[in-house]
Design a protein around this motif. Structure first.
Motif, PDB file in Angstrom:
ATOM      1  N   ALA A 154      24.125  -0.499  10.104  1.00  0.00           N
ATOM      2  CA  ALA A 154      23.005   0.052  10.816  1.00  0.00           C
ATOM      3  C   ALA A 154      21.901  -0.825   9.918  1.00  0.00           C
ATOM      4  O   ALA A 154      20.896  -1.345  10.903  1.00  0.00           O
ATOM      5  CB  ALA A 154      22.839   1.410  10.742  1.00  0.00           C
ATOM      6  N   ALA A 155      21.752  -0.944   8.887  1.00  0.00           N
ATOM      7  CA  ALA A 155      20.813  -1.870   8.056  1.00  0.00           C
ATOM      8  C   ALA A 155      20.869  -3.272   8.594  1.00  0.00           C
ATOM      9  O   ALA A 155      19.868  -3.877   8.825  1.00  0.00           O
ATOM     10  CB  ALA A 155      20.838  -1.751   6.486  1.00  0.00           C
ATOM     11  N   TYR A 156      22.124  -3.856   8.771  1.00  0.00           N
ATOM     12  CA  TYR A 156      22.163  -5.130   9.369  1.00  0.00           C
ATOM     13  C   TYR A 156      21.386  -5.095  10.686  1.00  0.00           C
ATOM     14  O   TYR A 156      20.731  -5.869  11.221  1.00  0.00           O
ATOM     15  CB  TYR A 156      23.569  -5.693   9.378  1.00  0.00           C
ATOM     16  CG  TYR A 156      23.969  -6.782  10.101  1.00  0.00           C
ATOM     17  CD1 TYR A 156      23.596  -7.940   9.543  1.00  0.00           C
ATOM     18  CD2 TYR A 156      24.380  -6.739  11.376  1.00  0.00           C
ATOM     19  CE1 TYR A 156      23.587  -9.181  10.308  1.00  0.00           C
ATOM     20  CE2 TYR A 156      24.631  -8.006  12.351  1.00  0.00           C
ATOM     21  CZ  TYR A 156      24.386  -9.364  11.585  1.00  0.00           C
ATOM     22  OH  TYR A 156      24.621 -10.441  12.246  1.00  0.00           O
ATOM     23  N   ALA A 157      21.854  -4.084  11.758  1.00  0.00           N
ATOM     24  CA  ALA A 157      21.524  -4.184  12.983  1.00  0.00           C
ATOM     25  C   ALA A 157      19.967  -3.905  13.135  1.00  0.00           C
ATOM     26  O   ALA A 157      19.083  -4.373  14.033  1.00  0.00           O
ATOM     27  CB  ALA A 157      22.101  -2.878  13.791  1.00  0.00           C
ATOM     28  N   MET A 158      19.508  -3.574  12.156  1.00  0.00           N
ATOM     29  CA  MET A 158      17.672  -3.313  12.063  1.00  0.00           C
ATOM     30  C   MET A 158      17.270  -4.659  12.320  1.00  0.00           C
ATOM     31  O   MET A 158      16.173  -5.066  12.670  1.00  0.00           O
ATOM     32  CB  MET A 158      17.306  -2.830  10.843  1.00  0.00           C
ATOM     33  CG  MET A 158      15.819  -2.460  10.811  1.00  0.00           C
ATOM     34  SD  MET A 158      15.577  -1.470   9.250  1.00  0.00           S
ATOM     35  CE  MET A 158      13.741  -1.291   9.438  1.00  0.00           C
ATOM     36  N   TYR A 159      17.738  -5.654  11.470  1.00  0.00           N
ATOM     37  CA  TYR A 159      17.273  -6.902  11.500  1.00  0.00           C
ATOM     38  C   TYR A 159      17.831  -7.901  12.782  1.00  0.00           C
ATOM     39  O   TYR A 159      17.071  -8.444  13.455  1.00  0.00           O
ATOM     40  CB  TYR A 159      17.850  -7.647  10.091  1.00  0.00           C
ATOM     41  CG  TYR A 159      16.971  -7.397   8.858  1.00  0.00           C
ATOM     42  CD1 TYR A 159      15.727  -8.016   8.499  1.00  0.00           C
ATOM     43  CD2 TYR A 159      17.469  -6.164   8.240  1.00  0.00           C
ATOM     44  CE1 TYR A 159      15.120  -7.485   7.560  1.00  0.00           C
ATOM     45  CE2 TYR A 159      16.666  -5.720   7.055  1.00  0.00           C
ATOM     46  CZ  TYR A 159      15.449  -6.556   6.888  1.00  0.00           C
ATOM     47  OH  TYR A 159      14.708  -5.942   5.752  1.00  0.00           O
ATOM     48  N   ALA A 160      19.328  -7.749  13.028  1.00  0.00           N
ATOM     49  CA  ALA A 160      19.596  -8.646  14.109  1.00  0.00           C
ATOM     50  C   ALA A 160      19.396  -8.350  15.333  1.00  0.00           C
ATOM     51  O   ALA A 160      19.082  -9.198  16.234  1.00  0.00           O
ATOM     52  CB  ALA A 160      21.283  -8.296  13.864  1.00  0.00           C
ATOM     53  N   LEU A 161      19.080  -6.957  15.695  1.00  0.00           N
ATOM     54  CA  LEU A 161      18.523  -6.621  17.218  1.00  0.00           C
ATOM     55  C   LEU A 161      17.284  -7.158  17.279  1.00  0.00           C
ATOM     56  O   LEU A 161      16.666  -7.376  18.154  1.00  0.00           O
ATOM     57  CB  LEU A 161      18.784  -5.155  17.418  1.00  0.00           C
ATOM     58  CG  LEU A 161      20.399  -4.521  17.511  1.00  0.00           C
ATOM     59  CD1 LEU A 161      20.584  -3.153  17.629  1.00  0.00           C
ATOM     60  CD2 LEU A 161      21.038  -5.536  18.345  1.00  0.00           C
ATOM     61  N   ARG A 162      16.318  -6.794  16.178  1.00  0.00           N
ATOM     62  CA  ARG A 162      14.993  -7.000  16.109  1.00  0.00           C
ATOM     63  C   ARG A 162      14.739  -8.656  16.427  1.00  0.00           C
ATOM     64  O   ARG A 162      14.002  -9.193  17.368  1.00  0.00           O
ATOM     65  CB  ARG A 162      14.068  -6.662  14.955  1.00  0.00           C
ATOM     66  CG  ARG A 162      12.699  -7.017  15.266  1.00  0.00           C
ATOM     67  CD  ARG A 162      11.985  -5.591  14.952  1.00  0.00           C
ATOM     68  NE  ARG A 162      10.669  -5.754  14.350  1.00  0.00           N
ATOM     69  CZ  ARG A 162      10.149  -5.167  13.362  1.00  0.00           C
ATOM     70  NH1 ARG A 162      10.749  -4.324  12.699  1.00  0.00           N
ATOM     71  NH2 ARG A 162       9.044  -5.576  12.652  1.00  0.00           N
ATOM     72  N   LEU A 163      15.638  -9.596  15.602  1.00  0.00           N
ATOM     73  CA  LEU A 163      15.464 -11.011  16.038  1.00  0.00           C
ATOM     74  C   LEU A 163      16.090 -11.486  17.036  1.00  0.00           C
ATOM     75  O   LEU A 163      15.730 -12.462  17.719  1.00  0.00           O
ATOM     76  CB  LEU A 163      16.307 -11.625  14.634  1.00  0.00           C
ATOM     77  CG  LEU A 163      15.538 -11.386  13.310  1.00  0.00           C
ATOM     78  CD1 LEU A 163      16.323 -11.967  12.126  1.00  0.00           C
ATOM     79  CD2 LEU A 163      14.207 -11.998  13.175  1.00  0.00           C
ATOM     80  N   LEU A 164      17.179 -10.819  17.649  1.00  0.00           N
ATOM     81  CA  LEU A 164      17.720 -11.397  18.734  1.00  0.00           C
ATOM     82  C   LEU A 164      17.074 -10.867  19.966  1.00  0.00           C
ATOM     83  O   LEU A 164      17.034 -11.665  20.960  1.00  0.00           O
ATOM     84  CB  LEU A 164      19.214 -10.818  18.846  1.00  0.00           C
ATOM     85  CG  LEU A 164      20.280 -11.532  17.798  1.00  0.00           C
ATOM     86  CD1 LEU A 164      21.639 -10.695  17.856  1.00  0.00           C
ATOM     87  CD2 LEU A 164      20.618 -12.736  18.343  1.00  0.00           C
ATOM     88  N   CYS A 165      16.894  -9.563  20.099  1.00  0.00           N
ATOM     89  CA  CYS A 165      16.270  -9.120  21.417  1.00  0.00           C
ATOM     90  C   CYS A 165      14.801  -8.639  21.232  1.00  0.00           C
ATOM     91  O   CYS A 165      14.300  -8.125  22.199  1.00  0.00           O
ATOM     92  CB  CYS A 165      16.929  -7.821  21.755  1.00  0.00           C
ATOM     93  SG  CYS A 165      18.623  -8.002  21.374  1.00  0.00           S
ATOM     94  N   GLY A 166      14.247  -8.702  20.101  1.00  0.00           N
ATOM     95  CA  GLY A 166      12.758  -8.149  19.947  1.00  0.00           C
ATOM     96  C   GLY A 166      12.744  -6.767  19.987  1.00  0.00           C
ATOM     97  O   GLY A 166      11.800  -6.141  19.959  1.00  0.00           O
ATOM     98  N   TRP A 167      14.240  -5.987  19.819  1.00  0.00           N
ATOM     99  CA  TRP A 167      14.012  -4.588  19.578  1.00  0.00           C
ATOM    100  C   TRP A 167      13.770  -4.176  18.360  1.00  0.00           C
ATOM    101  O   TRP A 167      14.361  -4.491  17.488  1.00  0.00           O
ATOM    102  CB  TRP A 167      15.268  -3.931  20.263  1.00  0.00           C
ATOM    103  CG  TRP A 167      15.687  -4.298  21.559  1.00  0.00           C
ATOM    104  CD1 TRP A 167      15.020  -4.818  22.571  1.00  0.00           C
ATOM    105  CD2 TRP A 167      17.137  -4.169  22.140  1.00  0.00           C
ATOM    106  NE1 TRP A 167      15.701  -5.026  23.746  1.00  0.00           N
ATOM    107  CE2 TRP A 167      17.154  -4.564  23.681  1.00  0.00           C
ATOM    108  CE3 TRP A 167      18.470  -3.851  21.681  1.00  0.00           C
ATOM    109  CZ2 TRP A 167      18.287  -4.795  24.336  1.00  0.00           C
ATOM    110  CZ3 TRP A 167      19.459  -3.801  22.530  1.00  0.00           C
ATOM    111  CH2 TRP A 167      19.329  -4.274  23.873  1.00  0.00           C
ATOM    112  N   THR A 168      12.851  -3.184  18.187  1.00  0.00           N
ATOM    113  CA  THR A 168      12.669  -2.542  16.916  1.00  0.00           C
ATOM    114  C   THR A 168      13.741  -1.425  16.667  1.00  0.00           C
ATOM    115  O   THR A 168      14.140  -0.500  17.702  1.00  0.00           O
ATOM    116  CB  THR A 168      11.268  -1.740  16.844  1.00  0.00           C
ATOM    117  OG1 THR A 168      10.343  -2.532  17.155  1.00  0.00           O
ATOM    118  CG2 THR A 168      11.359  -0.684  15.449  1.00  0.00           C
TER     119      THR A 168
END
Lengths: 360, 360
Positions: free
Chosen positions: B63-77
């Motif tokens: 989940a900590a990884y997703a916090m970065y990956a989703l924001r960088l990929l999709c702009g999702w917070t």
């Protein structure tokens, strides 16, 4: 550093003075209630869609508290945000309609300041919570400032600025919630200060035999769940920086996911128990820690409900459960100091440290 | 448990087999790319205003990884949300227009299941990421499921399910980002699997002398910043549950806020260095650790940039930096196993543990 190291006895006294001073510091914060109420009202009018919080170390534990307190008080979703996303990876720091809160006791932590500037530039309302004055870099980056009024903190280990940050965030959230919530919480804070003052002498005495028995400790978990997770994290940090333990905070449930394997008779567990629905999880984790042979130190208002603890250091129930973390951290602060002394360490001047963390 | 404890040698082999199997598991996940792309497209169409993620232990590091990956990929917070806020305190779990992701390898972690149900009931789109089948409780609580296809994980310490979760979240985010991003990331993942396969034999050999020298270790920090924080957290957990260290993950900057005080010659620091703007902070933290006398183990693609490390275990640069954490965790997994063996512990069957964490 060498001047500090030589002032060993006074370092220990200094830390104790600052721990003892906390109720007075909370009362000083209450003198600024009007300012905080005004800011809370402004934030409520803006009705933020999301609250982003950035901080390091002790202030980050206050952010963990705010995640619970602001959601319970105002219904705001608050998150501990990544500073590196905007500062190192070029992501948007925030969006219009959001609230960004930067926490820094010194008001000068460079990446917290840079993050708050970026969030404000991206359209968020920016709030600084700091023990520095209005002229600090963090305050200058903000639309609104909460000044902690904790007074100078001379020990390197933060104690009164931590609990003042919790109190300030709770007051801010309560005033943003509107109605009588703000004044009711202020009254509860005043009572909580009285409770702390009454409880401190007995707690100061109670931690000493625990520190004597556990003087050989090098590893420790501190566990909790919910609102008290901030306490677990802060106690772990105090034990690490003051008494040189490797102390790791875990949610009670995560402890059972793997870390329980490392426990043994020389690896105690500090458990913070609240008298609410999170208690069952902490009780179960304590049972597993005990089965693994670990000595358990039971703290918090529901300490007595943790069966089989080797030591029990209960704290009074706060008149408002949201203020309970102000009281439940006290035995941890005192124990860190007592354990340092039992190990022959100067708890007022940790090695390798300076007060303001310069960035990275 | 006693059957497991007696199967010591085979436990160590089992864990090694699962570490080695990771590239093959990522390739199996790629066979499900079409499903993941379809779900990513659906989520992108819904354009979530906020992504809430809940998990424990290893899944929480994903989940900590997703916090970065989703924001960088999709702009999702994306935020790691509190499960106790809705489950113990009665707060709203989510709101319409949000995306809720529950991560559980077993698909049966009770509070993750209950949290996902609550978030869906509150109007969020619910997604399950799990190594269980469509019949798991978590999958039944979700509108969409990502099946990890990691195959049965028989070691109690999660390895392949962790990296498969990272890969699945990155693939999902890349397909949600639209355009060619999804297929490009899939191609990079395929290359990353090849790189891992090539790198593993040398890493397996390289960790052995480090484990021999550090066999007496009981305390360790693992540090990183940004995208690699997930790696630091996961390495700390592996070392804790497999080799019984008290290992604490910290951001490089937070280490300087206090925890540096506890370091000494018997308290090493595992540093994960990425070749990006976060490197300066990790370099500075390593310098301070070294000044405090701590042996430093430098890992990650920029390991060579950490000066004065006692040991260097570099990992290949991933073709897409977002996939770097799949490679940089490998030396940590292998070192945890090697250290356990050096300490005489069965790394395949940690004490006091069962595979599915039952709630609390």
């Amino acid at each position: 550093m060498s001047a500090r190291r030589s002032a060993s006895a006074s370092g220990a006294e200094l830390l104790l003075d600052e721990i003892r001073e906390q109720p007075a510091a909370w009362r000083r914060l209450l003198e600024r209630e009007e300012e905080i109420a005004e800011l809370g009202g402004r934030l409520a009018a803006a009705d933020p869609v999301l609250v982003r919080i950035a901080a390091h170390g002790t202030s980050d534990h206050a952010a963990a508290y705010a995640m619970y307190a602001l959601r319970l008080l105002c219904g705001w979703t608050a998150m501990r945000d990544s500073m590196s996303l905007p500062l190192s990876y070029g992501a948007a720091a925030a969006a219009p309609g959001e609230l960004a809160i930067g926490l820094s006791q010194s008001g000068e932590t460079p990446d917290v300041v840079a993050w708050l500037e970026a969030a404000r530039a991206a359209g968020a309302t920016a709030v600084a919570v700091t023990n520095a004055d209005e002229g600090s870099s963090l305050a200058r980056a903000a639309d609104g400032v909460v000044s902690l009024s904790a007074g100078p903190e001379r020990s390197i280990a933060a104690t009164k600025t931590y609990t003042c940050t919790l109190a300030a965030l709770a007051l801010l959230g309560a005033h943003a919630a509107g109605g009588e919530r703000g004044t009711a919480l202020a009254a509860s804070l005043r009572e909580t200060a009285d409770l702390a003052e009454s409880a401190l002498p007995a707690l100061e005495a109670a931690v000493l035999p625990v520190a004597d028995v556990l003087a050989g400790t090098e590893r420790l978990y501190s566990i909790a769940r919910g609102l008290e997770l901030a306490t677990a994290a802060e106690v772990a940090l105090k034990l690490t920086e003051v008494a040189y333990l490797c102390a790791k905070a875990l949610t009670a449930t995560s402890m059972a996911h793997g870390p329980v394997a490392a426990l043994d008779r020389a690896f105690p567990v500090w458990a913070v128990a609240a008298d609410d629905d999170t208690l069952a999880g902490v009780r179960e984790a304590v049972r597993r820690a005990r089965d693994a042979g670990a000595p358990v130190i039971a703290t918090g208002p529901a300490a007595a409900a943790l069966e089989g603890a080797a030591f029990t250091l209960p704290t009074p129930a706060a008149p408002d459960p949201l203020l309970s973390p102000l009281l439940s951290v006290l035995p941890g602060q005192l124990f860190a100091r007592a354990l340092a002394l039992a190990k022959g360490i100067d708890p007022g001047a940790p090695r390798h440290l300076r007060k303001v963390t310069l960035a990275a």
